[in-house]
Design a protein around this motif. Structure first.
Motif, PDB file in Angstrom:
ATOM      1  N   ASP A  74       1.777   2.471  -3.746  1.00  7.63           N
ATOM      2  CA  ASP A  74       0.596   3.424  -4.270  1.00  7.63           C
ATOM      3  C   ASP A  74       0.454   4.758  -3.667  1.00  7.63           C
ATOM      4  N   SER A  75       0.555   4.582  -2.313  1.00  7.31           N
ATOM      5  CA  SER A  75       0.747   6.273  -1.613  1.00  7.31           C
ATOM      6  C   SER A  75       1.802   7.006  -2.132  1.00  7.31           C
ATOM      7  N   GLU A  79       0.980  -1.242   0.106  1.00  7.09           N
ATOM      8  CA  GLU A  79       0.050  -0.211  -0.114  1.00  7.09           C
ATOM      9  C   GLU A  79       0.944   1.092   0.112  1.00  7.09           C
ATOM     10  N   TRP A  98       1.781  10.862  -4.270  1.00  8.22           N
ATOM     11  CA  TRP A  98       2.579  11.705  -3.756  1.00  8.22           C
ATOM     12  C   TRP A  98       3.894  12.120  -4.670  1.00  8.22           C
TER      13      TRP A  98
END
Length: 467
Positions: A257-258, A254, A262
């Motif tokens: 993806d973050s 995860e 960003w």
């Protein structure tokens, strides 16, 4: 609506405060150190009774002084061995990650950090080495710093810096066969000059850079400093993310993806305001080679060495100095100039893609009689990958020497040096007087493919003739 460049966004995010001098106190996310500029910095810390503030944000390797032939310890060069021992002692004392020779991950500092995913978009990066600008290829803001600044980062994880202006350098179109990233940056420097970028960060943009792989972008950003810019960068995109995914220190799951979301936000806005914009046409760039004693003294391989009358008046003195030192005839072609040594390697062109392209031109050919030619991988990982692909055997069969990882003849702080008036075809980044180890040695900068072309013909050759 935001009108910011990536440089502005990253700078603002890392600003700790504004100092009385007007400079910004900038937080440094990643600090890279090596054996040459760190001993004095650690000694300064000891004198002041200071510890390393964030040892987990500093990573060390050894590259400048490492022999690329016999790496047995102690090194034959006593000073090199002393530097090595000092780095080993300091990294152990302060709990700093150190990639030593034989670790499997040692190599040139600007090769190992990207390949391990230590270098990431949106970072501020510093290293006591001019070519730290390399890391800007990932959308990072990366600065080469001096020894006292190495001390400052170790002690405070910050630097005092004046904010730069931003120049957008746009190159559009498809490069001709035989023209590479190295030719692009040499062409830019020759056009804008070695002082053209003073006070600027260079943002490299346009379809040409979008088409480049990460290692090509690193080559371009690596030599930003040679054009006077303090740093150079490319906005992160899918090419960046594909390179980073799965690297040792890249986010995963995860967090990956973050991170992409960003990083995408950090890209320069479509309506970003720049201090200057310069546009180049990729189709107009030829294989480029330096003829003088600065990286800005370059020409297309099909151009003659410039005569004094076509050189700007303020550059004529150094041109005259270059004519005498290089012993090249103004107005004459540089093609056919005999070479003595051919070197593929360095933080500019020592990555796996560079070696693959060099091998393409070496295969089925042989180094010319009387020419010393050698290939130096940029890291132990690059060397292992090249050997897995059989590139080492291609080079050995063609008469090249195959070496261990290190900076090698880029700056000759190790046994790899020119002798006397030897002329070198080099894939490195500087052609200053004495740069490659001989006070009278001469250096011609060019792409790895051009270096191989020179090696197999024994003279400066247009690589397009070998395609």
């Amino acid at each position: 609506m935001s009108k910011g460049t990536l440089f502005d966004k990253v700078w603002d995010l890392h600003t700790v405060g504004i100092l009385p001098s007007g400079q910004t106190q900038l937080f440094i996310g990643l600090h890279l150190i090596h054996e040459v500029t760190s001993p004095q910095a650690f000694a300064m810390l000891k004198e002041r009774g200071l510890a390393v503030m964030f040892p987990e944000r500093t990573v060390a390797t050894v590259d400048h002084i490492v022999p690329t032939e016999d790496q047995s310890r102690p090194f034959a060069d006593g000073m090199a061995e002393a530097m090595m021992q000092e780095l080993e002692k300091n990294t152990q004392a302060h709990g700093i990650r150190f990639y030593n020779v034989g670790s499997g991950s040692q190599g040139i500092v600007h090769v190992i950090a990207p390949e391990q995913g230590l270098t990431q978009p949106g970072m501020t990066i510093a290293c006591g080495d001019s070519h730290t600008s390399t890391h800007g290829a990932f959308g990072a803001i990366a600065f080469g710093i001096g020894t006292s600044q190495v001390r400052d980062v170790l002690a405070s994880q910050t630097l005092a810096l004046a904010k730069l202006k931003v120049r957008k350098i746009e190159v559009n179109g498809t490069l001709q066969p035989g023209v590479y990233a190295k030719d692009v940056i040499l062409h830019i420097i020759r056009t804008l000059g070695v002082k053209g970028g003073v006070g600027y960060a260079y943002e490299f943009a346009g379809t040409t850079f979008e088409q480049m792989g990460m290692e090509e972008r690193m080559t371009v950003c690596n030599m930003s400093i040679e054009g006077g810019a303090r740093c150079g960068y490319v906005n992160p995109d899918q090419v960046t993310y594909e390179y980073l995914q799965g690297c040792d220190f890249a986010p995963n799951g995860e967090a990956w993806d973050s991170a992409i979301a960003w990083w995408n936000n950090l890209r320069s806005d479509a309506n970003a305001v720049y201090d200057d914009v310069i546009v180049f046409d990729a189709a107009s760039i030829a294989p480029t080679v330096t003829w003088g004693i600065t990286p800005g003294q370059g020409i297309g391989i099909d151009e003659p060495v410039p005569t004094a009358d076509i050189i700007p008046e303020e550059e004529r003195a150094i041109a005259e100095e270059a004519y005498q030192y290089m012993n090249l005839e103004p107005g004459h072609s540089i093609q056919g100039t005999k070479v003595d040594v051919c070197f593929v390697g360095s933080c500019t062109n020592g990555r796996i893609s560079d070696l693959r392209e060099a091998a393409n031109f070496a295969q089925g050919r042989h180094v010319a009689k009387g020419v010393k030619a050698f290939i130096v991988p940029g890291s132990e990982r690059v060397k292992k990958q090249a050997e897995a692909e059989g590139l080492d055997q291609i080079f050995l069969s063609a008469g090249f020497e195959w070496r261990e990882a290190g900076c090698s003849m880029c700056l000759a702080m190790n046994p790899d040096k020119l002798e006397g008036r030897q002329l070198s075809a080099s894939s490195s980044n500087r052609n200053f007087k004495g740069r490659q180890g001989s006070s009278s040695g001469r250096t011609l900068l060019m792409s790895p493919a051009m270096v191989v072309a020179a090696a197999v013909t024994g003279q400066v050759t247009d690589v397009r003739e070998l395609i």
